[in-house]
Design an enzyme around this catalytic site. Structure first.
Site, PDB file in Angstrom:
ATOM      1  N   GLU A 200       0.784  -1.239   0.000  1.00 34.04           N
ATOM      2  CA  GLU A 200       0.000   0.000   0.000  1.00 34.04           C
ATOM      3  C   GLU A 200       0.818   1.292   0.000  1.00 34.04           C
ATOM      4  O   GLU A 200       0.611   2.150   0.863  1.00 34.04           O
ATOM      5  CB  GLU A 200      -0.974  -0.005   1.191  1.00 34.04           C
ATOM      6  CG  GLU A 200      -2.039  -1.067   1.078  1.00 34.04           C
ATOM      7  CD  GLU A 200      -3.106  -0.968   2.172  1.00 34.04           C
ATOM      8  OE1 GLU A 200      -2.905  -0.220   3.151  1.00 34.04           O
ATOM      9  OE2 GLU A 200      -4.147  -1.638   2.037  1.00 34.04           O
ATOM     10  N   GLU A 307      -6.039  -8.107  -0.192  1.00 34.36           N
ATOM     11  CA  GLU A 307      -6.761  -7.850   1.052  1.00 34.36           C
ATOM     12  C   GLU A 307      -8.216  -7.565   0.714  1.00 34.36           C
ATOM     13  O   GLU A 307      -8.503  -6.822  -0.230  1.00 34.36           O
ATOM     14  CB  GLU A 307      -6.177  -6.644   1.814  1.00 34.36           C
ATOM     15  CG  GLU A 307      -4.778  -6.861   2.361  1.00 34.36           C
ATOM     16  CD  GLU A 307      -4.283  -5.662   3.174  1.00 34.36           C
ATOM     17  OE1 GLU A 307      -5.141  -4.839   3.595  1.00 34.36           O
ATOM     18  OE2 GLU A 307      -3.068  -5.543   3.376  1.00 34.36           O
TER      19      GLU A 307
END
Length: 433
Positions: A200, A307
């Site tokens: 991320e 995710e």
């Protein structure tokens, strides 16, 4: 003329599906993230936070306690938060892979920071458990020098200095080379299947996505040249919160074969006003809509939902209707924000339909998924989800089949060996004509 148009369209779609199925090579990952273990995240819970009540991330935890006390508390946490029993339980539920986040400070000592080393020993132990249980593992560099996102999951919340300090990117690559050299060795080749370059990295200021792109190019090359025995180790890049299509040129840019480079996207429906205003069916539809971007990306390079979760902000009323929200006062009304062990069957069904829609889309349009997380609060807890009935058992079971306009071929889940050819049947690619 219309007849020939339909026939030609059918042939194109058939060819596209054959190519996609060839790419997938029956290697669908059905995984779970090991959250809050080797990188602390307070919101996931854990007794460890009682030892440093003022801490909010791993940096402040270590800084508050000092090296010795932090190491002692972390050892207790590392040995209890995720265990061999956890691995075996996940395997028994049909999970075939784990994504394990780790911080750079656990790989290479950083004298300038208060972080404590020692997590790698527990990672190595977990790799042995995973191998014994027939699971594969992604090693995910979740925290890198300077923080790539300013989130607590990078180790330190706050400033994003990864790209502003010129030493951080080379230091990140050094960490990745160390991981690649160690975990591509023959003793890990049956269990470690991928390394994720960074988790991320934000694409907005002070980061620049063009710098992230160049980092991926350089890191890919560095990791490839550091591989020892397992030359097939996959190298994963995160989408940096931009469109998946923005990365479609990367395989040719780094000269990767189809299986060498992978793309990770994180799909949640709780962090933006666009999703927190949806009712139950709205969340299902939103999940279904991801099939198009995922399929297009997955046709170019293996794409994963690295995710995702069952979390949604929804309340259900006694008449069965749902609305967005985290609280309600009407008699018989219940919200997903309530303790999941107390959810009514109606609410369990709402969350289950949302989960099934996501699983259908990931199974049918990507190369696999990792639920966040093995444990945690409410709808973030995979093990609770299985036990409470809002995650299917077996994983292929559907109480709400065909929600996204297609159904998957039935398959049997038998650990990682339960790889299946996830062609969509009826009402799918061909059924849409």
């Amino acid at each position: 003329m219309k007849f020939f148009t339909v026939i030609s369209t059918t042939l194109i779609l058939l060819l596209r599906q054959v190519v996609a199925d060839h790419h997938h090579n029956d290697h669908t990952i059905r995984g779970v993230n090991v959250g809050g273990w080797l990188i602390l995240e307070q919101w996931l819970g854990g007794d460890i936070w009682n030892t440093a009540p003022d801490a909010s991330d791993e940096y402040s935890f270590c800084n508050s306690l000092g090296q010795d006390a932090a190491f002692s508390a972390l050892q207790q946490h590392w040995s209890t938060w995720f265990t061999k029993d956890t691995v075996n339980e996940l395997a028994s539920y049909g999970i075939n892979a784990l994504r394990i986040p780790i911080g750079y400070w656990s790989v290479v000592k950083d004298q300038s920071q208060p972080y404590v080393m020692g997590a790698m020993d527990y990672l190595d132990q977990a790799l042995g458990w995973a191998e014994d249980a027939g699971l594969k593992v992604w090693i995910d560099l979740h925290g890198i020098p300077g923080s790539q996102n300013g989130f607590d999951n990078s180790g330190r919340a706050g400033a994003v200095d990864w790209q502003t300090n010129s030493s951080n990117i080379p230091a990140s690559i050094t960490v990745l080379q160390s991981l690649a050299e160690k975990y591509s060795a023959s003793n890990y080749s049956d269990v470690v299947v991928a390394i994720e370059l960074v988790n991320e990295p934000i694409s907005w200021s002070p980061n620049n996505v063009s710098v992230t792109r160049q980092f991926y190019i350089d890191a890919y090359s560095a990791v490839r040249s550091s591989l020892t025995d397992n030359q097939d180790l996959q190298i994963i890049m995160h989408d940096s919160f931009v469109n998946l299509s923005d990365w479609s040129d990367m395989p040719s840019t780094v000269n990767a074969s189809y299986d060498q480079l992978g793309l990770d996207t994180h799909i949640y429906q709780v962090f933006t006003p666009e999703t927190t205003t949806l009712d139950g069916p709205g969340h299902v539809q939103k999940a279904c809509d991801y099939q198009y971007s995922l399929q297009s990306s997955n046709d170019v390079l293996p794409t994963y939902a690295g995710e995702w979760s069952a979390a949604e902000e929804v309340c259900i009323y006694s008449n069965g209707t749902t609305a967005a929200g985290t609280s309600c006062s009407e008699d018989g009304c219940q919200c997903t924000s309530d303790d999941s062990s107390q959810w009514s069957q109606q609410l369990v069904d709402v969350v289950r339909s949302f989960v099934e829609a996501q699983m259908d889309v990931f199974e049918g349009n990507s190369t696999g998924y990792f639920f966040w997380s093995h444990t945690g609060p409410g709808a973030w807890n995979f093990i609770s989800g299985v036990q409470q009935g809002w995650i299917p058992q077996p994983l292929s079971d559907r109480q709400f089949p065909g929600q996204c306009g297609f159904q998957l071929q039935n398959e049997t889940d038998d650990g990682y060996h339960g790889y299946h050819d996830h062609r969509r049947v009826k009402r799918g690619l061909l059924g849409s004509i």
